[in-house]
Enzyme design. Sequence first.
Site, short mmCIF file in Angstrom:
data_model
loop_
_atom_site.label_atom_id
_atom_site.label_comp_id
_atom_site.label_asym_id
_atom_site.label_seq_id
_atom_site.Cartn_x
_atom_site.Cartn_y
_atom_site.Cartn_z
N ARG A 1 -6.69 2.89 20.03
CA ARG A 1 -6.45 3.69 18.81
C ARG A 1 -5.27 4.62 19.05
NH1 ARG A 1 -9.13 8.17 17.66
NH2 ARG A 1 -11.10 7.41 18.46
N TYR B 1 4.68 2.36 -6.75
CA TYR B 1 3.77 1.33 -6.28
C TYR B 1 2.35 1.80 -6.62
CZ TYR B 1 1.16 -1.78 -3.37
OH TYR B 1 0.26 -2.71 -2.94
N ASP C 1 10.32 5.27 0.39
CA ASP C 1 9.67 3.98 0.61
C ASP C 1 10.77 2.92 0.63
OD1 ASP C 1 8.40 1.49 0.33
OD2 ASP C 1 6.72 2.34 -0.79
N LYS D 1 5.40 -6.82 3.76
CA LYS D 1 6.38 -7.51 2.91
C LYS D 1 7.50 -8.12 3.77
CE LYS D 1 3.52 -5.75 -0.03
NZ LYS D 1 3.68 -4.46 -0.67
C1 LIG Z 1 2.96 -3.28 -0.89
C2 LIG Z 1 3.64 -1.97 -1.04
C3 LIG Z 1 3.04 -0.78 -0.60
C4 LIG Z 1 1.65 -0.73 0.00
O1 LIG Z 1 1.58 -1.41 1.19
P1 LIG Z 1 0.23 -2.16 1.75
O2 LIG Z 1 0.73 -2.80 2.99
O3 LIG Z 1 -0.22 -3.09 0.70
O4 LIG Z 1 -0.77 -1.08 2.00
C5 LIG Z 1 3.76 0.39 -0.75
N1 LIG Z 1 4.97 0.42 -1.33
C6 LIG Z 1 5.57 -0.70 -1.79
C7 LIG Z 1 6.91 -0.62 -2.42
C8 LIG Z 1 4.93 -1.93 -1.66
O5 LIG Z 1 5.52 -3.04 -2.14
#
Ligand SMILES: *Cc1c(COP(=O)(O)O)cnc(C)c1O
Length: 409
Positions: free
Chosen positions: A65, A126, A200, A225
């Site tokens: 962890r 998001y 982000d 992603k």
């Molecule tokens: C998918 C996504 C998230 C969240 O991420 P997870 O891995 O699903 O928790 C946050 N911001 C953007 C722009 C995303 O496409």
Amino acid sequence: MGDREAGQTGRQQGMATQAIHAGEIHDPSGAHIAPIYQTSTFTFADMTAVEDWTAGKTQALIYSRAGNPSRAALATKLAALENHGAGTAEDGATAEIFASGMAAISAALMGSAKAGNHILTQQVLYGSADHLISDVLPEYGITNHRIPWLDPEELEQQLEMNPNTSVVYLETPANPTLRVIDIEVTADIAHAHGARLIVDNTFATPVLQRPLQLGADVVVHSTTKYINGHGTVIGGAVVSTDRDFMDTEISALMRFTGGVPSAIDCWLTNLGLKTLPLRMERHCATAMKVATFLEDHPSVAATHYPGLSSHPQHEIARRQMAAAGAMLAFDLGSYDAATNFLDKLQICALAVSLGNVDTLVEHPASMTHRVVPPEERAASGITDGLIRISVGLEDAEDIIGDLANALES
Ligand SMILES: *Cc1c(COP(=O)(O)O)cnc(C)c1O
């Protein structure tokens, strides 16, 4: 890092080289690819090793962890990429890897905003980040206000009216309409008012956009992603050049809220990240062809892609991004037209998520953005005819052929 990273000529390595070599573990067995450190705990050789560690004389791996080599390798690689082009490793970025993008975003926000603080952010985010800021954080005394696209004048006003603002939070290009926000301008305004800018960077990735070099304090990722790229893992990351913030706030939140990823997920994500520069090049080239095809098609009412000169923030995109990415949205004018189209696709998959080698297509109004109230959806351009595409790595001709076929009716 060190000499190996700097290369023999002292010149910083190119991004493709860094993506492949940064952070890699060279196992004593000679294995070329690092093993997966699939272990919960680590052993000490003897009590002397324990004593040296408790006295702070040595560093040790204790428990997964708190830290695991598979996670550290991925963190080092991602930090190197977000820091690419910004000088030496000493003043460089560090990263922490989380079990999901949302765990990373939660940590970045909770590390930057405490009870009594305020968050300023854009209207459409998001979905889960939206819920976190609107519904969860207020219960812990952290308020927020939305400014449609973080318009600089309105942001200034809001920062003056709310001196307790500790965070400006943004996504660019924004989901799903691909609106682009100027990171440098926003960072300057946030800093003038003592707030931290968190970006982000999921849609752009460090290959196309490096917010830390544009003035952002913290970058967050859903590594689910493009970073992983193959649709096999849910994961996230926080990256920053602020060592103090990373070593105190983020590392404590990682350990004490516990949203840690598994070793195999880190290993898979690290494997995917090695080809990110190469993948982004093809993703972007194909997306440009797809966007041009859609813009010229008589059935398409509007095409939103930052690489098109018709995009309202095309100039900002050109300034802050190396290429326009592979996310695009287009409008077929009505729910029925969108439904007919989506049901005819053969190669493109009807699915949320993005950034995979496969092309993924979705209907924001009924899928990713269904919880956004209809008035807000309309105000933000999320119409019933809007379709979002994450352009994959299939041959451009096959993707366009599939779209063309589904548009014919
Ligand atoms: C998918 C996504 C998230 C969240 O991420 P997870 O891995 O699903 O928790 C946050 N911001 C953007 C722009 C995303 O496409």
